[in-house]
Motif scaffolding. Structure first.
Motif, PDB file in Angstrom:
ATOM      1  N   VAL A 164       0.866  -1.179   0.000  1.00  0.00           N
ATOM      2  CA  VAL A 164       0.000   0.000   0.000  1.00  0.00           C
ATOM      3  C   VAL A 164       0.903   1.229   0.000  1.00  0.00           C
ATOM      4  O   VAL A 164       1.785   1.358   0.868  1.00  0.00           O
ATOM      5  N   LEU A 165       0.697   2.104  -0.978  1.00  0.00           N
ATOM      6  CA  LEU A 165       1.464   3.347  -1.064  1.00  0.00           C
ATOM      7  C   LEU A 165       0.708   4.441  -0.332  1.00  0.00           C
ATOM      8  O   LEU A 165      -0.475   4.667  -0.575  1.00  0.00           O
ATOM      9  N   SER A 166       1.395   5.106   0.585  1.00  0.00           N
ATOM     10  CA  SER A 166       0.814   6.218   1.326  1.00  0.00           C
ATOM     11  C   SER A 166       1.882   7.291   1.501  1.00  0.00           C
ATOM     12  O   SER A 166       3.009   7.149   1.009  1.00  0.00           O
ATOM     13  N   ARG A 167       1.547   8.351   2.194  1.00  0.00           N
ATOM     14  CA  ARG A 167       2.527   9.408   2.454  1.00  0.00           C
ATOM     15  C   ARG A 167       3.718   8.866   3.252  1.00  0.00           C
ATOM     16  O   ARG A 167       4.796   9.455   3.249  1.00  0.00           O
ATOM     17  N   SER A 168       3.505   7.732   3.933  1.00  0.00           N
ATOM     18  CA  SER A 168       4.574   7.147   4.744  1.00  0.00           C
ATOM     19  C   SER A 168       5.478   6.219   3.948  1.00  0.00           C
ATOM     20  O   SER A 168       6.463   5.705   4.470  1.00  0.00           O
ATOM     21  N   GLY A 169       5.126   5.947   2.674  1.00  0.00           N
ATOM     22  CA  GLY A 169       5.924   5.075   1.844  1.00  0.00           C
ATOM     23  C   GLY A 169       5.173   3.823   1.456  1.00  0.00           C
ATOM     24  O   GLY A 169       3.936   3.818   1.370  1.00  0.00           O
TER      25      GLY A 169
END
Length: 218
Positions: A205-210
């Motif tokens: 899962v791609l998020s602002r956290s990587g």
């Protein structure tokens, strides 16, 4: 064969990717999910060298793409990468055989492999047909054949089943997985579909956290 090192990308003063790092293993089929606007398609464009990060490096085959000139980057995409898109991007004025043969011709290879590749994706005897004669699922089969015919090391798929009904999508994903594994290519598929992601070896899962690895696995 692919490594992301501290990739940062901003659009209109809005951070899209921040300090993203990951190494992708050869021969692995990886799905990347995430909310709209989080940067999934941007990430594919950066990997392909179609866009440049604000900072950080995309390393393919041990070489930073940023170190390549335009011509060298084009040759890298042409010879080492294959692309499968949601909208197919099959050229309407060319026959199926001609569409699939394009990567071979661009790489100076024998175009005769195009018909064999059409056979492998279930389109035997259809090489002389035109895209207008095909269903959406058949068009995506042509797109897969074209992406894999030159045996790329890396396949990038951007929502490859987004325009297909669930049954057709499942068949296309089974085909894509089988062909990727047969060729030994690494593959990265961006998708919103959990059913599509289940076909991959790993799902992130791609998020602002990587990139975060999910419990899913084959």
């Amino acid at each position: 064969m692919l490594e992301l090192i501290n990739i940062c990308k901003t659009y209109n003063q809005r951070p899209v990717l921040a300090a993203l790092s990951h190494r992708f293993a050869p021969g692995e089929f990886v799905a990347i999910m995430g909310e709209s606007g989080v940067g999934k398609s941007t990430l594919l464009n950066l990997i392909a060298g179609l866009d440049t990060p604000d900072s950080g490096e995309v390393v393919v085959d041990g070489a930073p793409i940023s170190a390549l000139g335009d011509d060298a980057a084009t040759r890298l995409r042409r010879s080492r990468m294959g692309f499968v898109f949601q909208a197919f991007h099959v050229l309407p004025h060319l026959t199926l055989q001609q569409n699939v043969a394009l990567p071979l011709l661009l790489n100076g290879q024998d175009a005769g492999a195009a018909l064999a590749m059409l056979d492998k994706v279930g389109l035997t005897g259809r090489g002389g047909d035109f895209p207008r004669q095909l269903s959406g699922g058949e068009l995506q089969r042509v797109a897969i054949a074209r992406a894999l015919v030159h045996r790329p090391a890396l396949v990038l798929a951007d929502e490859p089943t987004g325009n297909l009904d669930p049954e057709t999508a499942a068949g296309i994903l089974d085909l894509l997985r089988a062909e990727i594994k047969a060729s030994g290519a690494a593959a990265i598929m961006v998708t919103h579909s959990h059913a599509a992601a289940e076909k991959a070896d790993k799902t992130f899962v791609l998020s602002r956290s990587g990139l975060t690895l999910t419990p899913h696995g084959r």
